[in-house]
Design an enzyme around this catalytic site. Structure first.
Site, PDB file in Angstrom:
ATOM      1  N   CYS A 129       0.805  -0.902   0.205  1.00 55.39           N
ATOM      2  CA  CYS A 129       0.093  -0.024   0.241  1.00 55.39           C
ATOM      3  C   CYS A 129       1.124   1.328  -0.390  1.00 55.39           C
ATOM      4  O   CYS A 129       1.737   1.806   0.538  1.00 55.39           O
ATOM      5  CB  CYS A 129      -0.677   0.024   1.332  1.00 55.39           C
ATOM      6  SG  CYS A 129      -1.831   1.886   1.118  1.00 55.39           S
ATOM      7  N   CYS A 132      -0.742   4.457   2.542  1.00 55.82           N
ATOM      8  CA  CYS A 132      -0.028   4.407   3.697  1.00 55.82           C
ATOM      9  C   CYS A 132       1.326   4.226   4.037  1.00 55.82           C
ATOM     10  O   CYS A 132       1.203   4.382   5.288  1.00 55.82           O
ATOM     11  CB  CYS A 132      -0.360   2.338   4.405  1.00 55.82           C
ATOM     12  SG  CYS A 132      -1.933   2.291   3.866  1.00 55.82           S
ATOM     13  N   ASP A 133       2.149   3.512   3.657  1.00 55.04           N
ATOM     14  CA  ASP A 133       3.456   3.575   4.129  1.00 55.04           C
ATOM     15  C   ASP A 133       4.282   4.251   3.244  1.00 55.04           C
ATOM     16  O   ASP A 133       5.695   4.212   3.073  1.00 55.04           O
ATOM     17  CB  ASP A 133       3.844   1.810   3.777  1.00 55.04           C
ATOM     18  CG  ASP A 133       3.291   0.720   4.310  1.00 55.04           C
ATOM     19  OD1 ASP A 133       2.895   1.495   5.336  1.00 55.04           O
ATOM     20  OD2 ASP A 133       2.424  -0.189   3.702  1.00 55.04           O
TER      21      ASP A 133
END
Ligand code: NAP
Length: 305
Positions: A129, A132-133
């Site tokens: 992701c 997200c990261d």
């Protein structure tokens, strides 16, 4: 309850909106984050009438709309679905729920590469992701694996954060949209490394690099990078319906235009079902159809139900 909806992505939350507007008693069960894949999408610019919106914002609006209409949203993982004479029994860690009908909208999960090092470094440089990261890799070199829309969107997103973004694709033509590919190509810090597959991911505490195998010629190369974003598509996550609803060979639930599965009263909506195009708009459309059909199904049940 009238309808138990499993999954709170575009399909599940839209089903809740339609169910509530039809006056049906509906609860949405979610084990992860509300919004499903939308919530971890950086930007959405192909949802009708919405020129551009962040995934998080679209997910929040959908969530709030379902809530405002009175849908109950329960944070729990449904671990089994059992067909009973009176409907369905949905079991979770803290107990169980009875629902006259079920709309399964569990989505699909990211496919893994399956190469050495992937599992070992998952969460330590290997991510599924970018939204997200990505921030963990600010100013560092990273690789994105895949040649579809997800990989291209991930590359675009990461190009704003990372020093260098290497897109590793096993062919030299891309499955992703031309417009996205053109944007990717225009970014000076994005390098396309086509006709290559990842042979191994290596590192110490964290990922330090990739060994790539060339697909069109002999030889391999080492690419020093700090993060690997795997974006090679999705696979179904429908194990909970095993023995209950028919699936295709790949494991996607078979359901018609009415979203009805092979099990009466059980509907499938969104990416979990066999379909030619998996998009937010098609998931939302499924959610609306499934809720409508579930309502029709309820009208045919004996009044004692
Ligand atoms: P996808 O379209 O299925 O693309 C997967 C990519 O990964 C393909 O390029 C494929 O290569 C490659 N791949 C698959 N298995 C591989 C392996 N084992 N090793 C190396 N490469 C591998 O998946 P996606 O990009 O996640 O998109 C999924 C769906 O969501 C699509 O329908 C897509 O259009 C949609 N989506 C849409 C948007 C948007 O509209 N903005 C954004 C994201 C996703 P080959 O091409 O050689 O098969």
């Amino acid at each position: 309850m009238d309808i138990g909806i499993i999954g709170s992505g575009a399909a599940g939350l839209t089903a809740a909106v339609y169910a509530r507007r039809a006056g049906l008693d509906a609860a949405v069960f979610e084990r992860g984050i509300y919004g499903g894949q939308i919530a971890i999408t950086n930007e959405v610019e192909n949802y009708p009438a919405v020129e551009r919106i962040t995934g998080a914002e679209l997910a929040m609006q959908l969530y709030q709309q379902a809530k405002a209409l009175g849908a109950e949203i329960v944070q729990t993982e449904i671990t089994s679905i059992e067909k009973k004479a009176s409907g369905f029994l949905l079991t979770c860690g803290s107990g169980s729920y009875e629902a006259k009908t079920v709309i399964f909208a569990g989505g699909a999960k990211r496919r893994a590469l399956g190469c050495p090092g992937e599992e070992e470094f998952s969460g330590r440089g290997v991510s599924y992701c970018a939204t997200c990261d990505g921030a963990f890799f600010k100013g560092k070199p990273v690789a994105v694996i895949g040649g579809g829309n997800t990989a291209l969107e991930d590359a675009l997103y990461l190009s704003k954060l990372c020093d260098a973004v290497h897109v590793i694709h096993r062919r030299d033509t891309f499955r992703g949209e031309k417009r996205l590919l053109d944007s990717v190509v225009s970014r000076p810090n994005v390098m396309l490394r086509t006709n290559r597959v990842v042979r191994e991911i290596i590192g110490n505490d964290q990922v330090t690099g990739l060994f790539l195998r060339k697909t069109e010629e002999a030889g391999e190369e080492f690419l020093p990078i700090s993060g690997v974003f795997v974006a090679i598509g999705y696979e179904p996550d429908n194990g909970i319906l095993s023995g209950l609803a028919a699936t295709d060979a790949a494991g996607y639930i078979l359901a018609g235009e009415d979203c009805l599965t092979s099990c009466p009263g059980l509907f499938a909506a969104g990416d979990c079902r066999a379909k030619p195009l998996r998009q937010i708009v098609t998931a939302a459309a499924d959610g609306a159809v499934a809720a409508f059909q579930a309502g029709q199904y309820l009208t045919q049940l004996p009044t004692s139900f």
